[in-house]
Enzyme design. Structure first.
Site, PDB file in Angstrom:
ATOM      1  N   LYS A  81       0.858  -1.191   0.000  1.00  0.00           N
ATOM      2  CA  LYS A  81       0.000   0.000   0.000  1.00  0.00           C
ATOM      3  C   LYS A  81       0.891   1.238   0.000  1.00  0.00           C
ATOM      4  O   LYS A  81       1.927   1.257   0.694  1.00  0.00           O
ATOM      5  CB  LYS A  81      -0.884  -0.051   1.255  1.00  0.00           C
ATOM      6  CG  LYS A  81      -1.882   1.064   1.424  1.00  0.00           C
ATOM      7  CD  LYS A  81      -2.726   0.815   2.674  1.00  0.00           C
ATOM      8  CE  LYS A  81      -3.806   1.857   2.886  1.00  0.00           C
ATOM      9  NZ  LYS A  81      -4.669   1.523   4.042  1.00  0.00           N
ATOM     10  N   SER A 156      -9.362   1.380   3.131  1.00  0.00           N
ATOM     11  CA  SER A 156      -8.524   2.197   2.267  1.00  0.00           C
ATOM     12  C   SER A 156      -7.462   1.416   1.494  1.00  0.00           C
ATOM     13  O   SER A 156      -6.835   1.973   0.594  1.00  0.00           O
ATOM     14  CB  SER A 156      -7.825   3.277   3.094  1.00  0.00           C
ATOM     15  OG  SER A 156      -7.001   2.694   4.082  1.00  0.00           O
ATOM     16  N   SER A 180      -9.664  -0.993   7.162  1.00  0.00           N
ATOM     17  CA  SER A 180      -9.062  -0.734   5.846  1.00  0.00           C
ATOM     18  C   SER A 180      -8.316  -1.917   5.236  1.00  0.00           C
ATOM     19  O   SER A 180      -7.920  -1.850   4.071  1.00  0.00           O
ATOM     20  CB  SER A 180      -8.121   0.469   5.925  1.00  0.00           C
ATOM     21  OG  SER A 180      -8.863   1.656   6.068  1.00  0.00           O
TER      22      SER A 180
END
Lengths: 472, 72
Positions: A81, A156, A180
């Site tokens: 990420k 996310s 997330s």
């Protein structure tokens, strides 16, 4: 090996690497080819590190040929990420505010995965600063759901979920402050585990909320997740939250089954919740029945505090901490944030000191409820990950939605390990999911239950149709 | 307090806290943030329970490890 490479587990790839039927270079080329072919329609990546990946792969092949074996991640491609610092590779947080930031050092997780011989494919899309979107007013487009690109992949860790689901890689790192990791895992139909708070170092990962942030993997299967978590778990003396305790072998009891286990279903969290989709509820009932058929005793948990209290507690703490992190930029250049991110984080300015302390007092009470009551009665707990399948990516977004379809926040509040696992598909063909929640530092039992369920149901063998993505 | 009074009071509190925090909200975003502020008040009310003074907040502080600023 004749199967498509993306369908081989990390363990199977490892077997091929060690018996000479595969090379890391071949696996990596395959991943890069799928990224080139499929990612233009999914936007899972912000930065593809193709040259670095091929160098990592060549090194892994040389080492394995020379008899140096770094373990199960050796030669295996993965992604990060884009809030994980990577030395010499930009780390944008999907934000205009950090569009050109190139860290000098690796995050601890990046460093550990490199030491384990992993092959970095690139940096993956996120909601801005792990809290906004899906947003269309940022320097990079939002990731899309591989099962239907008109829908969001969740967030996310949106790129991590999309990339793993689409077979661009078997595993990727995400972060989870209110869901997330588990949200995108749920919407994309993959495994996502938020480990115990303190198991994995957060150092070098851009913070959203100091006491709620967790680092963990999104992976195609339970075993892939266990292997990845094994590589990144462990004490880091510089992370003030990291626990100094031994890390067990997460795969040691992976196939021990659930016979005789007691499992509590947190039905009160969702039974009367506004917005709970009947097909999501039915899928959880079916999953509970599957676990019963495997020999577990499953019953409804009695006496849980309302879900709304867990959610309010977590949201207040998250907002207060996030605002403190971004206060200077929110005061001086609020319009450099995406609209959703700014409107959400800004609310932290309106939380009083008394509110925050009351939230922390409630947090202790809720943590005691889960750990001193429920997890004394049960080996693990079950709860929905999301109350609905993935919404459309263009669904109207509110600045601060009070009704939130995710049921993940309670275990950020309590710090317990919680894993999202696919449990079927909606009538519209989108993944459904549930969480398996364990005691502190008992990820092994969470994986064990997940493995038993996964083996019995085989949802992990279903893949999104590449042709639909390519045609978009 | 009437609904109108409560709304006016809430709006006044929002504007006062915005100023106290030194924030300049973009005019086109004010209403959305205000809606969030109103929702937040409902959430913070949800945090209160009957408690004794001894009910401590979460947080574990181990004296020899709470401050870590350098590698061992």
């Amino acid at each position: 090996m004749t199967e498509p490479l993306e369908t081989l587990s990390i363990a199977d790839l490892g077997t091929g690497l060690r018996n000479g039927s595969l090379t890391s270079a071949k696996i990596t080329e395959h991943c890069l080819s799928r990224i080139a072919e499929l990612d233009p329609a999914l936007n899972a990546f912000i930065t593809v590190t193709g040259d670095r990946a091929m160098q990592d792969a060549a090194k892994a092949d040389r080492e394995l040929a020379d008899g140096t074996d770094r373990g199960p991640m050796h030669g295996i491609p993965y992604g990060l990420k884009d809030i994980y610092d990577t030395a010499g590779i930009r780390t944008t947080c999907h934000s205009k505010l950090r569009e050109d930031v190139i860290p000098a050092t690796d995050s601890v997780c990046a460093e550990k995965l490199a030491q384990a011989g992993g092959v970095l494919l690139g940096k993956l899309s996120t909601h801005e600063f792990a809290f906004g979107g899906p947003s269309f007013d940022l320097p990079f487009p939002p990731a899309r759901n591989p099962w239907n690109r008109d829908h969001g992949p969740g967030g996310s860790s949106s790129g991590s979920g999309a990339a793993v689901a689409m077979g661009m890689m078997r595993t990727a790192m995400g972060s989870d402050t209110g869901g997330s990791i588990r949200g995108p895992a749920a919407y994309c139909g993959v495994i996502g585990i938020k480990p115990t708070y303190g198991l994995v170092s957060r150092r070098g990962v851009f913070p959203l909320s100091y006491t709620m942030d967790h680092c963990g993997p999104l992976s195609k299967t339970v075993e892939d997740a266990a292997i990845t978590l094994q590589a990144v778990a462990g004490y880091d003396a510089i992370d003030p939250a990291c626990a100094d305790m031994p890390v067990p072998d997460f795969r040691a009891s992976l196939n021990a089954g659930v016979k005789g286990m007691k499992i509590g279903l947190l039905r009160s969290f969702y039974a009367d919740a506004e917005g709970m989709a009947p097909e999501s509820s039915a899928a959880i009932d079916a999953a509970a029945e599957t676990l019963r058929s495997l020999g577990a005793e499953v019953e409804d948990v009695q006496g849980a505090s309302p879900f709304t209290q867990y959610n309010s507690c977590g949201r207040v703490i998250l907002l207060a901490e996030a605002y403190a992190i971004h206060e200077e930029d929110l005061k001086t250049r609020p319009l450099d944030f995406g609209q959703l991110t700014m409107e959400r984080i800004m609310l932290g300015a309106y939380i009083s000191a008394a509110d925050l302390v009351q939230a922390q007092r409630l947090r202790r009470e809720l943590s005691q409820e889960v750990n001193s009551i429920f997890l004394k009665q049960y080996d693990v707990l079950l709860a929905p990950s999301s109350m609905t399948p993935a919404p459309r990516i263009d669904a109207p977004q509110k600045g601060f939605p009070l009704a939130w379809p995710m049921q993940t926040m309670p275990f950020n509040v309590t710090g317990n390990p919680a894993m999202s696992i696919p449990i079927g598909f909606s009538d519209s063909g989108l993944p459904l999911s549930m969480q398996i929640v364990g005691g502190y530092f008992d990820e092994a039992t969470v994986f064990r239950v997940g493995q038993a369920y996964e083996a019995a149901t085989q949802w992990h063998l279903k893949w999104p149709e590449p042709a639909l993505v390519e045609a978009a | 307090m009437s609904t109108d009074d409560r709304t006016a009071s809430m709006r006044h509190a929002f504007e006062a806290m915005t100023a106290l925090n030194g924030l300049t909200l973009p005019p086109e975003r004010v209403e959305t943030i205000y809606e969030g502020f109103v929702g937040l008040q409902a959430m913070t009310a949800d945090l209160r329970r009957p408690r004794t003074a001894a009910a401590e907040p979460a947080g574990i502080f181990v004296p020899d490890t709470i401050i870590r600023s350098a590698a061992p």
